[in-house]
Write a protein that holds these residues in place. Structure first.
Motif, PDB file in Angstrom:
ATOM      1  N   ILE A  59      64.079   2.535  66.268  1.00 60.95           N
ATOM      2  CA  ILE A  59      65.465   2.205  65.943  1.00 60.95           C
ATOM      3  C   ILE A  59      65.575   1.575  64.557  1.00 60.95           C
ATOM      4  CG2 ILE A  59      66.196   1.942  68.329  1.00 60.95           C
ATOM      5  CD1 ILE A  59      66.072  -1.098  67.888  1.00 60.95           C
ATOM      6  N   ALA A  60      64.448   1.171  63.962  1.00 58.46           N
ATOM      7  CA  ALA A  60      64.482   0.547  62.638  1.00 58.46           C
ATOM      8  C   ALA A  60      63.398   1.170  61.770  1.00 58.46           C
ATOM      9  CB  ALA A  60      64.271  -0.953  62.757  1.00 58.46           C
ATOM     10  N   TRP A  61      63.727   1.390  60.496  1.00 59.59           N
ATOM     11  CA  TRP A  61      62.793   1.993  59.563  1.00 59.59           C
ATOM     12  C   TRP A  61      62.719   1.150  58.302  1.00 59.59           C
ATOM     13  CZ3 TRP A  61      66.360   4.450  62.447  1.00 59.59           C
ATOM     14  CH2 TRP A  61      65.908   5.426  63.314  1.00 59.59           C
ATOM     15  N   LEU A  62      61.514   0.978  57.811  1.00 63.76           N
ATOM     16  CA  LEU A  62      61.277   0.288  56.540  1.00 63.76           C
ATOM     17  C   LEU A  62      60.580   1.293  55.634  1.00 63.76           C
ATOM     18  CD1 LEU A  62      61.383  -2.421  54.998  1.00 63.76           C
ATOM     19  CD2 LEU A  62      59.056  -2.800  55.770  1.00 63.76           C
ATOM     20  N   THR A  63      61.226   1.652  54.527  1.00 58.77           N
ATOM     21  CA  THR A  63      60.677   2.615  53.591  1.00 58.77           C
ATOM     22  C   THR A  63      60.308   1.890  52.308  1.00 58.77           C
ATOM     23  OG1 THR A  63      62.154   4.278  54.516  1.00 58.77           O
ATOM     24  CG2 THR A  63      61.101   4.804  52.427  1.00 58.77           C
ATOM     25  N   ILE A  64      59.035   1.986  51.929  1.00 57.57           N
ATOM     26  CA  ILE A  64      58.544   1.317  50.726  1.00 57.57           C
ATOM     27  C   ILE A  64      58.059   2.385  49.758  1.00 57.57           C
ATOM     28  CG2 ILE A  64      56.877  -0.327  49.796  1.00 57.57           C
ATOM     29  CD1 ILE A  64      56.730  -1.516  52.650  1.00 57.57           C
ATOM     30  N   SER A  65      58.533   2.317  48.516  1.00 62.46           N
ATOM     31  CA  SER A  65      58.098   3.232  47.474  1.00 62.46           C
ATOM     32  C   SER A  65      57.643   2.397  46.288  1.00 62.46           C
ATOM     33  CB  SER A  65      59.239   4.156  47.074  1.00 62.46           C
ATOM     34  OG  SER A  65      58.837   4.979  46.005  1.00 62.46           O
ATOM     35  N   ALA A  66      56.375   2.579  45.921  1.00 65.02           N
ATOM     36  CA  ALA A  66      55.820   1.811  44.804  1.00 65.02           C
ATOM     37  C   ALA A  66      55.034   2.743  43.882  1.00 65.02           C
ATOM     38  CB  ALA A  66      54.915   0.693  45.327  1.00 65.02           C
ATOM     39  N   CYS A  78      68.479   0.217  60.162  1.00 65.77           N
ATOM     40  CA  CYS A  78      68.397   0.004  61.603  1.00 65.77           C
ATOM     41  C   CYS A  78      69.601   0.680  62.256  1.00 65.77           C
ATOM     42  CB  CYS A  78      68.372  -1.493  61.923  1.00 65.77           C
ATOM     43  SG  CYS A  78      68.179  -1.855  63.675  1.00 65.77           S
ATOM     44  N   GLU A  79      69.445   1.088  63.503  1.00 67.31           N
ATOM     45  CA  GLU A  79      70.548   1.738  64.208  1.00 67.31           C
ATOM     46  C   GLU A  79      71.692   0.779  64.530  1.00 67.31           C
ATOM     47  OE1 GLU A  79      69.469   4.000  67.592  1.00 67.31           O
ATOM     48  OE2 GLU A  79      68.349   5.450  66.427  1.00 67.31           O
ATOM     49  N   CYS A  80      71.470  -0.515  64.399  1.00 65.37           N
ATOM     50  CA  CYS A  80      72.542  -1.479  64.668  1.00 65.37           C
ATOM     51  C   CYS A  80      73.551  -1.528  63.518  1.00 65.37           C
ATOM     52  CB  CYS A  80      71.959  -2.869  64.921  1.00 65.37           C
ATOM     53  SG  CYS A  80      71.247  -3.654  63.463  1.00 65.37           S
ATOM     54  N   ASP A 101      61.759 -10.167  60.131  1.00 70.15           N
ATOM     55  CA  ASP A 101      62.542 -11.157  60.869  1.00 70.15           C
ATOM     56  C   ASP A 101      63.668 -10.480  61.668  1.00 70.15           C
ATOM     57  OD1 ASP A 101      63.256 -13.935  61.500  1.00 70.15           O
ATOM     58  OD2 ASP A 101      65.056 -13.502  60.291  1.00 70.15           O
ATOM     59  N   HIS A 102      64.250  -9.420  61.116  1.00 68.51           N
ATOM     60  CA  HIS A 102      65.331  -8.713  61.796  1.00 68.51           C
ATOM     61  C   HIS A 102      64.842  -8.079  63.098  1.00 68.51           C
ATOM     62  CE1 HIS A 102      68.934  -6.313  62.428  1.00 68.51           C
ATOM     63  NE2 HIS A 102      68.175  -5.241  62.539  1.00 68.51           N
ATOM     64  N   ARG A 103      63.582  -7.665  63.147  1.00 69.03           N
ATOM     65  CA  ARG A 103      63.042  -7.062  64.364  1.00 69.03           C
ATOM     66  C   ARG A 103      63.133  -8.026  65.541  1.00 69.03           C
ATOM     67  NH1 ARG A 103      57.313  -4.669  63.439  1.00 69.03           N
ATOM     68  NH2 ARG A 103      57.726  -4.022  65.575  1.00 69.03           N
ATOM     69  N   ALA A 104      63.021  -9.337  65.290  1.00 72.35           N
ATOM     70  CA  ALA A 104      63.090 -10.323  66.366  1.00 72.35           C
ATOM     71  C   ALA A 104      64.530 -10.639  66.764  1.00 72.35           C
ATOM     72  CB  ALA A 104      62.377 -11.599  65.941  1.00 72.35           C
ATOM     73  N   HIS A 105      65.490 -10.395  65.869  1.00 78.46           N
ATOM     74  CA  HIS A 105      66.876 -10.785  66.138  1.00 78.46           C
ATOM     75  C   HIS A 105      67.857  -9.625  66.266  1.00 78.46           C
ATOM     76  CE1 HIS A 105      65.025 -14.344  64.188  1.00 78.46           C
ATOM     77  NE2 HIS A 105      65.630 -14.951  65.207  1.00 78.46           N
ATOM     78  N   CYS A 106      67.392  -8.390  66.196  1.00 83.82           N
ATOM     79  CA  CYS A 106      68.282  -7.227  66.274  1.00 83.82           C
ATOM     80  C   CYS A 106      68.911  -7.161  67.663  1.00 83.82           C
ATOM     81  CB  CYS A 106      67.500  -5.943  65.998  1.00 83.82           C
ATOM     82  SG  CYS A 106      68.517  -4.458  66.128  1.00 83.82           S
ATOM     83  N   PRO A 107      70.230  -6.943  67.747  1.00 84.25           N
ATOM     84  CA  PRO A 107      70.883  -6.877  69.061  1.00 84.25           C
ATOM     85  C   PRO A 107      70.423  -5.674  69.890  1.00 84.25           C
ATOM     86  CG  PRO A 107      72.434  -6.342  67.312  1.00 84.25           C
ATOM     87  CD  PRO A 107      71.184  -6.820  66.654  1.00 84.25           C
ATOM     88  N   ASP A 111      66.749  -8.705  74.571  1.00 82.83           N
ATOM     89  CA  ASP A 111      67.229  -8.560  75.947  1.00 82.83           C
ATOM     90  C   ASP A 111      68.592  -9.226  76.069  1.00 82.83           C
ATOM     91  OD1 ASP A 111      67.349  -7.988  78.598  1.00 82.83           O
ATOM     92  OD2 ASP A 111      66.032  -9.625  79.203  1.00 82.83           O
ATOM     93  N   GLN A 112      69.585  -8.479  76.523  1.00 85.37           N
ATOM     94  CA  GLN A 112      70.942  -9.001  76.616  1.00 85.37           C
ATOM     95  C   GLN A 112      71.280  -9.528  78.011  1.00 85.37           C
ATOM     96  OE1 GLN A 112      73.069  -9.290  74.039  1.00 85.37           O
ATOM     97  NE2 GLN A 112      71.444  -8.537  72.716  1.00 85.37           N
TER      98      GLN A 112
END
Length: 117
Positions: A59-66, A78-80, A101-107, A111-112
């Motif tokens: 549901i979340a992607w991190l793309t790094i280009s260097a 992220c899909e949110c 950090d967002h991975r821990a707090h993404c809605p 668990d809701q």
């Protein structure tokens, strides 16, 4: 000196006054019947998805280009609804940390059940 020849002109075909049905394209294989899907292709098309797995999906992607000699770029999606971009080493490192950090707090990931309504 000879006189110049006038080229012969082709006559134009007579124009039709109404619409006509187009002729079918000629078959290049020599067969007259159209090709029909064989029996071997049908079971492949109706098979269930073999990649059932354990129900997890990204549901979340991190793309790094260097690229060498250029400033690194980072995109966090992220899909949110999160869609962030950073360019430059300092900002890219900060976005990588923020994505973690967002991975821990993404809605969508938390668990809701225990949340207050």
């Amino acid at each position: 000196m000879s006189t110049a020849r006038t080229p012969l002109l082709k006559s134009l075909p007579a124009t039709t006054t109404g619409p006509r049905i187009a002729d079918p394209a000629p078959d290049t294989s020599g067969r007259g019947a159209p090709k029909v899907v064989g029996r071997k292709a049908v079971p492949i098309a109706v098979r269930p998805d073999q990649r059932t797995g354990d129900g997890r999906y990204p549901i979340a992607w991190l793309t790094i280009s260097a690229p060498r000699g250029a400033a690194p770029t980072v995109t966090s999606v992220c899909e949110c609804g999160r869609n962030l971009f950073a360019a430059g080493l300092r900002k890219a490192l900060a976005l990588i940390e923020d994505h973690t950090d967002h991975r821990a707090h993404c809605p969508l990931r938390t668990d809701q059940e225990g949340a207050a309504a």
